[in-house]
Motif scaffolding. Structure first.
Motif, PDB file in Angstrom:
ATOM      1  N   MET A   1      -7.233  -5.271   0.821  1.00 15.91           N
ATOM      2  CA  MET A   1      -5.851  -5.408   0.373  1.00 15.91           C
ATOM      3  C   MET A   1      -4.978  -5.322   1.619  1.00 15.91           C
ATOM      4  O   MET A   1      -5.032  -4.320   2.342  1.00 15.91           O
TER       5      MET A   1
ATOM      6  N   GLY B   1      -6.446   0.014   2.473  1.00 11.51           N
ATOM      7  CA  GLY B   1      -6.084   0.545   3.780  1.00 11.51           C
ATOM      8  C   GLY B   1      -5.046   1.647   3.634  1.00 11.51           C
ATOM      9  O   GLY B   1      -4.494   1.870   2.550  1.00 11.51           O
TER      10      GLY B   1
ATOM     11  N   VAL C   1       5.730  -4.177   2.434  1.00 15.43           N
ATOM     12  CA  VAL C   1       4.656  -3.288   2.893  1.00 15.43           C
ATOM     13  C   VAL C   1       4.625  -2.011   2.057  1.00 15.43           C
ATOM     14  O   VAL C   1       5.641  -1.335   1.897  1.00 15.43           O
TER      15      VAL C   1
HETATM   16  N1  SAH Z   1       0.544  -2.032   9.675  1.00 12.80           N
HETATM   17  C1  SAH Z   1       0.258  -2.926   8.597  1.00 12.80           C
HETATM   18  C2  SAH Z   1       0.650  -2.326   7.269  1.00 12.80           C
HETATM   19  C3  SAH Z   1      -0.196  -1.190   6.866  1.00 12.80           C
HETATM   20  S1  SAH Z   1       0.285  -0.589   5.307  1.00 12.80           S
HETATM   21  C4  SAH Z   1       1.061  -4.192   8.771  1.00 12.80           C
HETATM   22  O1  SAH Z   1       2.165  -4.134   9.328  1.00 12.80           O
HETATM   23  O2  SAH Z   1       0.607  -5.253   8.310  1.00 12.80           O
HETATM   24  C5  SAH Z   1      -1.100   0.359   4.833  1.00 12.80           C
HETATM   25  C6  SAH Z   1      -2.048  -0.301   3.855  1.00 12.80           C
HETATM   26  O3  SAH Z   1      -1.376  -0.593   2.650  1.00 12.80           O
HETATM   27  C7  SAH Z   1      -2.642  -1.618   4.309  1.00 12.80           C
HETATM   28  O4  SAH Z   1      -3.782  -1.399   5.095  1.00 12.80           O
HETATM   29  C8  SAH Z   1      -2.996  -2.286   2.995  1.00 12.80           C
HETATM   30  O5  SAH Z   1      -4.280  -1.898   2.530  1.00 12.80           O
HETATM   31  C9  SAH Z   1      -1.938  -1.738   2.042  1.00 12.80           C
HETATM   32  N2  SAH Z   1      -0.841  -2.683   1.761  1.00 12.80           N
HETATM   33  C10 SAH Z   1       0.424  -2.576   2.214  1.00 12.80           C
HETATM   34  N3  SAH Z   1       1.180  -3.584   1.766  1.00 12.80           N
HETATM   35  C11 SAH Z   1       0.384  -4.364   0.997  1.00 12.80           C
HETATM   36  C12 SAH Z   1       0.597  -5.575   0.272  1.00 12.80           C
HETATM   37  N4  SAH Z   1       1.769  -6.175   0.234  1.00 12.80           N
HETATM   38  N5  SAH Z   1      -0.454  -6.096  -0.408  1.00 12.80           N
HETATM   39  C13 SAH Z   1      -1.666  -5.495  -0.363  1.00 12.80           C
HETATM   40  N6  SAH Z   1      -1.922  -4.357   0.313  1.00 12.80           N
HETATM   41  C14 SAH Z   1      -0.916  -3.794   0.990  1.00 12.80           C
END
Ligand code: SAH
Length: 231
Positions: free
Chosen positions: A86, A112, A136
């Protein structure tokens, strides 16, 4: 269908599967969701599953070893159609993607946290990455729960009215028409007469017209399957 969810915060996933449709789907044996705590797969003291990022910077990174050990132990038990991470930068979850994935037998969903997972997990252990939208979240658990719900409700027999999932928004390229229930009048606000007429063909035509109008007004980019009717 069996879905194994890997997470370092299993508690976050308790409630979505313990009520209503997702609970009943599991009781009926139509779907099985198994949540795996990543911590026991860690060989570190205090069962840590994350560490500081190489190169510095704020935010922890989930380590590859516990994830690899957990995925390997699952793969040793059965074959998986997909191992999904995800991720906000993954393929956007849409109804057509949900329809396709609902036909699979065994899926792993990896959640994550913090800054995300070590890139080598994504390069070598994952077969697909899915995002539930361009924003996010703080962890993948809620995203995994959303994906499970979207998939499990499509499995035949899960919804009590089996045609129901097919008449939802997006399934035919149209948004759903408005719905009403008793009372037929409230505060002087009346339900459209046609819905009370008992005339099935007229009701069907009205619903299609409304779905079309709503789609044109709100989501004109959805495929216009109903266009022929308008012209
Ligand atoms: N640093 C990363 C965000 C990490 S957020 C970036 O900027 O891309 C932490 C975790 O939340 C991610 O590893 C993911 O598993 C989950 N997550 C966050 N937003 C998501 C989304 N829109 N869809 C699916 N999983 C998400």
């Amino acid at each position: 269908m069996r879905i194994d969810i890997i997470t370092c915060l299993p508690k976050l996933l308790e409630s979505p599967f313990s009520d209503s449709i997702l609970k009943r789907a599991q009781e009926k044996g139509l779907a099985e969701v198994v949540v795996h705590d990543l911590r026991p797969f860690s060989t570190h003291k205090q069962h840590a599953t994350d560490d500081y990022a190489f190169g510095g910077g704020a935010g922890m990174v989930m380590m590859i070893e516990p994830i690899d050990r957990c995925i390997s132990s699952l793969k040793a038990q059965r074959a998986y159609d997909d191992i999904i991470y995800m991720s906000p930068d993954g393929e956007l979850l849409t109804q057509p993607l949900a329809n396709r994935l609902s036909l699979k037998n065994n899926l792993i969903l990896l959640c994550g946290h913090y800054k995300g997972v070590d890139e080598r997990v994504r390069m070598h252990l994952i077969t697909r990455e899915i995002s539930i939208g361009d924003y996010v979240l703080s962890g993948g658990e809620l995203a995994a729960a959303v994906l499970c719900d979207a998939l499990i409700r499509l499995i035949p027999g899960v919804l009590s009215d089996e045609t129901s999932a097919l008449t939802d928004s997006f399934q035919d390229g149209l948004l759903a028409p408005p719905v009403y229930t008793r009372p037929s009048e409230y505060n002087g606000w009346r339900v459209p007469d046609v819905l009370l007429s008992g005339h099935a063909a007229k009701i069907e035509a009205w619903r299609h017209e409304q779905a079309l109008a709503r789609t044109l007004a709100r989501r004109p980019n959805l495929s216009m399957k109903g266009e022929k009717v308008l012209n």
